[in-house]
Each structure stands twice: as structure tokens, then as C-alpha cells.
Write a protein that holds these residues in place. Sequence first.
Motif, PDB file in Angstrom:
ATOM      1  N   CYS A   1       0.689  53.907  48.997  1.00 30.89           N
ATOM      2  CA  CYS A   1       0.655  55.124  49.812  1.00 30.89           C
ATOM      3  C   CYS A   1       2.016  55.817  49.783  1.00 30.89           C
ATOM      4  O   CYS A   1       2.108  57.038  49.621  1.00 30.89           O
ATOM      5  N   LEU A   2       3.094  55.046  49.931  1.00 31.12           N
ATOM      6  CA  LEU A   2       4.439  55.640  49.911  1.00 31.12           C
ATOM      7  C   LEU A   2       4.748  56.215  48.528  1.00 31.12           C
ATOM      8  O   LEU A   2       5.418  57.242  48.404  1.00 31.12           O
ATOM      9  N   ARG A   3       4.244  55.571  47.499  1.00 30.37           N
ATOM     10  CA  ARG A   3       4.464  56.080  46.139  1.00 30.37           C
ATOM     11  C   ARG A   3       3.765  57.434  45.963  1.00 30.37           C
ATOM     12  O   ARG A   3       4.291  58.342  45.341  1.00 30.37           O
ATOM     13  N   ASP A   4       2.584  57.564  46.535  1.00 29.25           N
ATOM     14  CA  ASP A   4       1.880  58.851  46.475  1.00 29.25           C
ATOM     15  C   ASP A   4       2.655  59.937  47.212  1.00 29.25           C
ATOM     16  O   ASP A   4       2.752  61.066  46.754  1.00 29.25           O
ATOM     17  N   SER A   5       3.185  59.583  48.386  1.00 29.50           N
ATOM     18  CA  SER A   5       3.887  60.592  49.188  1.00 29.50           C
ATOM     19  C   SER A   5       5.256  60.916  48.607  1.00 29.50           C
ATOM     20  O   SER A   5       5.747  62.022  48.768  1.00 29.50           O
ATOM     21  N   TYR A   6       5.894  59.933  47.977  1.00 29.64           N
ATOM     22  CA  TYR A   6       7.294  60.084  47.542  1.00 29.64           C
ATOM     23  C   TYR A   6       7.443  59.793  46.055  1.00 29.64           C
ATOM     24  O   TYR A   6       8.218  58.927  45.649  1.00 29.64           O
ATOM     25  N   SER A   7       6.723  60.546  45.242  1.00 33.65           N
ATOM     26  CA  SER A   7       6.730  60.271  43.806  1.00 33.65           C
ATOM     27  C   SER A   7       8.116  60.482  43.183  1.00 33.65           C
ATOM     28  O   SER A   7       8.540  59.705  42.328  1.00 33.65           O
ATOM     29  N   ALA A   8       8.842  61.504  43.625  1.00 35.68           N
ATOM     30  CA  ALA A   8      10.155  61.760  43.020  1.00 35.68           C
ATOM     31  C   ALA A   8      11.190  60.741  43.504  1.00 35.68           C
ATOM     32  O   ALA A   8      12.051  60.306  42.742  1.00 35.68           O
ATOM     33  N   LEU A   9      11.081  60.353  44.764  1.00 39.96           N
ATOM     34  CA  LEU A   9      11.983  59.309  45.274  1.00 39.96           C
ATOM     35  C   LEU A   9      11.790  58.023  44.459  1.00 39.96           C
ATOM     36  O   LEU A   9      12.753  57.345  44.095  1.00 39.96           O
ATOM     37  N   ASN A  10      10.549  57.725  44.150  1.00 40.39           N
ATOM     38  CA  ASN A  10      10.234  56.569  43.306  1.00 40.39           C
ATOM     39  C   ASN A  10      10.882  56.723  41.930  1.00 40.39           C
ATOM     40  O   ASN A  10      11.523  55.793  41.428  1.00 40.39           O
ATOM     41  N   THR A  11      10.739  57.901  41.343  1.00 34.55           N
ATOM     42  CA  THR A  11      11.335  58.139  40.023  1.00 34.55           C
ATOM     43  C   THR A  11      12.850  57.952  40.065  1.00 34.55           C
ATOM     44  O   THR A  11      13.439  57.310  39.196  1.00 34.55           O
ATOM     45  N   MET A  12      13.483  58.526  41.082  1.00 34.37           N
ATOM     46  CA  MET A  12      14.943  58.483  41.137  1.00 34.37           C
ATOM     47  C   MET A  12      15.452  57.062  41.371  1.00 34.37           C
ATOM     48  O   MET A  12      16.478  56.673  40.831  1.00 34.37           O
TER      49      MET A  12
ATOM     50  N   GLY B   1      13.754  54.279  40.682  1.00 38.80           N
ATOM     51  CA  GLY B   1      13.173  53.303  39.748  1.00 38.80           C
ATOM     52  C   GLY B   1      12.214  52.406  40.521  1.00 38.80           C
ATOM     53  O   GLY B   1      12.342  52.236  41.739  1.00 38.80           O
ATOM     54  N   ASP B   2      11.257  51.807  39.808  1.00 39.76           N
ATOM     55  CA  ASP B   2      10.189  51.058  40.482  1.00 39.76           C
ATOM     56  C   ASP B   2      10.706  49.890  41.326  1.00 39.76           C
ATOM     57  O   ASP B   2      10.243  49.668  42.437  1.00 39.76           O
ATOM     58  N   ASP B   3      11.675  49.143  40.792  1.00 37.48           N
ATOM     59  CA  ASP B   3      12.124  47.940  41.517  1.00 37.48           C
ATOM     60  C   ASP B   3      12.806  48.295  42.827  1.00 37.48           C
ATOM     61  O   ASP B   3      12.514  47.716  43.873  1.00 37.48           O
ATOM     62  N   GLN B   4      13.716  49.268  42.742  1.00 37.71           N
ATOM     63  CA  GLN B   4      14.438  49.599  43.964  1.00 37.71           C
ATOM     64  C   GLN B   4      13.538  50.324  44.963  1.00 37.71           C
ATOM     65  O   GLN B   4      13.676  50.146  46.169  1.00 37.71           O
ATOM     66  N   PHE B   5      12.612  51.132  44.452  1.00 39.53           N
ATOM     67  CA  PHE B   5      11.663  51.807  45.343  1.00 39.53           C
ATOM     68  C   PHE B   5      10.801  50.756  46.051  1.00 39.53           C
ATOM     69  O   PHE B   5      10.544  50.842  47.249  1.00 39.53           O
ATOM     70  N   ASP B   6      10.371  49.758  45.308  1.00 41.30           N
ATOM     71  CA  ASP B   6       9.587  48.673  45.867  1.00 41.30           C
ATOM     72  C   ASP B   6      10.369  47.950  46.980  1.00 41.30           C
ATOM     73  O   ASP B   6       9.830  47.668  48.046  1.00 41.30           O
ATOM     74  N   ARG B   7      11.657  47.704  46.735  1.00 42.11           N
ATOM     75  CA  ARG B   7      12.481  47.044  47.769  1.00 42.11           C
ATOM     76  C   ARG B   7      12.604  47.925  49.007  1.00 42.11           C
ATOM     77  O   ARG B   7      12.499  47.435  50.139  1.00 42.11           O
TER      78      ARG B   7
END
Lengths: 259, 284
Positions: free
Chosen positions: A52-63, A65-71
Motif C-alpha cells: 500500500c505504501l509503495r502504491d502511495s509513494y512510488s517515487a519515494l520508493n524509487t529514490m 531503492g527497494d531495500d531502504q524503502f522496505d526498512r
Amino acid sequence: MNRIASLQSQFQRAILTLDDEFDDKILATKRVSAKRRIGIYADAYRLRLIECLRDSYSALNTMLGDDQFDRLCRSYIDTHTPHHYSVRWYGQTLAAYVVGTAPYCEHPYLAELATFEWKLMEAFDARDAAPVTIEDMAAIPPDQWPNLTFALHPSLQRLQLAWNVAAMRSATDEDRDPPAPQRGDRLVPWIIWRTQRRQFYRSLSADEARMLDQARSGANFATLCEGLCQSIGEADVALHAAGLLKQWITDGLIIRIVK
Amino acid sequence: MQKSAVKRLPFLGFGLGLRTSHYQSVLAELPANIDWFEILSENYLVAGGKPLYYLDAIREHYPMIMHGVSMSIGGSDPLNWDYLTQLKQLADRVQPAWFSDHLCWTGLDGSNIHDLLPLPYTEEAIAHVANRVRQVQDFMERPMLIENVSSYLTYKDSAMTEWEFLTGIAEHGDCHILLDINNIYVSAFNHEFDPHEYLHYIPVDRVGQFHLAGHTNCGDYIIDSHDHPVIDPVWELYAEAVRRFGPVSIMIERDDHIPPLNELLPELDRARSIAQPILKEVAA
Ligand SMILES: [Fe+2]
């Protein structure tokens, strides 16, 4: 507490805190232990919210990276239990969390990007309203102009950005590599809005931002013109203001002109 | 157990879950082999914008059923009347022949875990849930269906089978059942029961709708992930269900790895080609 409520309370605690007090309420199978069976739910809970957070914050995820976004998501999830019946609202306080949490707060563009992306969410499903047309505007007799006030589209979001976060988001949306974070030398006014089916964002000049903010707070056309006088010669003010207004109408930003 | 006479729900035919990525192709192509759409109610409990625009546009061409995930009909918090009021407003807009949610709970103390958490199969839970079903159904003024969920654990408290529990609630709550064929298959694997015994216990006239979906086999257990095509053993179970329950509205759920619309339609055609000869045979 009755028996069902007490089971539910233990189950929920096991999902949220991963404690093992609930294990002895659950049967194991030949293949799967009680602990692992509960773990299926605990994992699914986190994965669903991360998605859900990935859907809402796609660019934050990109910036990030997947591992840090996951953390980031997992630490947000550990401190924020969802309450709304729609998961759409879950990310509402992520920007505030990023502002107050290391190491994310050490990179101020992250909170600004999160704020920007959440405002996109707010614009996305805000109330509908039909915009007025250039013809509506043209039909108003000149002597009524000074007193006109304007109602703006319910989806309109106003923000001030120091970083190039909008470019990060548009790159993500278009599957391009995002630009490196870059801080401008001053805050730039931006708006986000949508028409019935399309979403838009753009930056504003200082003049336009001032006029728009005044219009939103209910100022009439004469007052909007006075506001512009600070930067434009008095002779050109009415024409300039009318030009900006026309742009807003073309953008679908004005939903009512009140005489 | 007291059994009240129950009216069968109408047969709407073969439907699909309406998904955002299909909005435009649905409107452009208006596929004739989709008889109806099931919508995820929560996606449309919003003020405006694209979701409601497409909802209205597609509703002009297809009947719709509302399927929710957040009612927490088995929960211990009071019913969320704010949620139910919005759900009813959406029903006024969509005019569904019925609405459904899952036989589960979704959170306690105001939390929403956003998952379909199983209940202990006890008489106490039947009374609790059936009472709430009656309240919701009276408030919504439309038939309510409760769906069997996939589950991954068993409470030591449980004193009966899942099919006895589901039937008990449908009868005491006087509601219908949305029978998810894939969920029966998944839970049968996870809990080591016989899916055929499940099917043959459920009262025929209570079943108002079927779900079909794909899942993920993790080896020791199966997850109801809705991210794959329906597998052959689930199609076989579906054929058996059609034989037992007759003409029941059926739809295919796909919630992840959603392919283009035209790749889902053959699955719907398969459901149709399985059901039609059986229905003909049963009618004769
Ligand atoms: Fe289902």
C-alpha cells in the motif's frame, strides 16, 4: 471480555508485536507449527501495508531503492497501526514520520517528496466539481468584475517546494531514471489538482501564487488586482489578472464565479 | 438448528472482478461475454475522481455486485455504522442485487489489520456473528452474502467444522453464502479436510454466488493470493459445485499480476463451458 474478544485480542497482539503468547491457542498440523501458522498472518500484514505504501509513494520508493524503502515501511508499520476501513489512508502520516526519524530526516528532500506524493493522493479522489468555461467568464459584464469572487476545485492542493521532487515523481510515473536530488535557491510555489479523470501539477510564479492564495481565501477581483500592483505597473494589472484567471479556467481550476 | 425457508438469489451469469487497469478496455470493448462485474466496495468509498467516474460509466453497461473487505462481521468491536452508512450510499448508487463481505474479523479496538482473520468455530461465535449479520442486513435493506475465507490456522477453541460454522451463521443470520471454491480448496489443503465433504454439507438454496481464483502453493501450505490462473483441481471442484448448487452467479477474482482484460476472458469462457452443459443436464 468474552472468549472471542480475548482470542482476537491475543491474535492481534501476536500479529502486531510478534509475541508468542498466542501460540498455545493454535493447533499445529503435521507440516506447519502453530508459530509458523501465526507467522503467515504476521508476514501478510506487513507485506500488504508495504504494498500500500509503495502504491502511495512510488517515487519515494524509487529514490530510496527497494531495500531502504522496505526498512522505512517496516519501521513505520511498527509504530503505526492502521485504523481506517480503507487501506488507502494508511500512508497519511508517513511524511511526518520521515521528518522525525533518522536517517531519513538527514535528507530533507525525502519528507518533501512524501508530502508531494500524499497531496497527489488527496487530489486523486477529492470531491468532483464541474469547472466553469471561458464563455461563462466572457458573459460577465465589465462593471461586475471588481466584485467577483472565485470558488476553486476541491482537489486543489497548494505547496511550497525547495527540491526537485515533482521531477522525481514524473520520472517514476514515466519509468525514466529520476534526477538526483537538487535544492533550488528558494521555495517555489506549486499546485496539484485534477479534472474529472486527469491529474496535473505545475509550479507558479510568485505573482500567480499570491493571487491564487488570495482567491482561495475569498478575495474579490479588485483585491486580487491590488495584490499584483506590488510587482506590475498599475496600468497593466487588470489585464494581467484577467490573463491568469483565464489560465486557471483553462486548467479547470475554477468551479464557480460568484457575482 | 432452526431452518428458515430461503429464497434463491437470481442467476446473473458469468462475471469478473472490476479492476482499475481494465477500466478503459471495458468501456472501449464492452465485452459481451462478461455478464456482470463485482466491485471492491472500499475502492469506491471516496469523494470523487476517477474511481467513481469509471464506476458510473461501466455501471451503465453492466450489472454490479458489491464485495467488501472491512465490515469485520466477526469482530468484537461494535459494528462501524459510519462505514455501513457509506456502504449503503454506495449501494444506492450502484443498485447491486446483493452485497457481500467475508466470514472473518479484521481488527480490534479500532484497528484494521486489513486481513481476513478467521474465527473460532463455536456456538458462541455463531450467535455473535449471526446477530451482527441480521443487523447489517436489516440496515442495508438488500440481501447479504458471507464468504468463506482461506485460512492458515486453527483455534484450539474450535468445536465444529468450517462448513458447519458457515452454514450455522447463514441459517441463524438468515443470509446467503458466497462460496469461494478456491478458498475451499486452499483451506482443505491447509487444514487437511475433504473439500467434497464441505461442498455437500452446504445448503443448496443458501448459496447465491461463487468465487473462483488462483493461489500460491508454498509447499507446506497454500496462500490465497489471487495472482495466478485457476488451477485444474479447482475447476473440477467448481464443476462439482455447479452440479450440486445449479445456476449460481460466478465470478473470477484476480487481484495481483493482473493481465490485460482479453487474457482473463478465456478463463471466464472456461467457467461458462464447464457450467453450461451441467446446467442443461441438471435442468433435463
Ligand atoms: Fe473470494
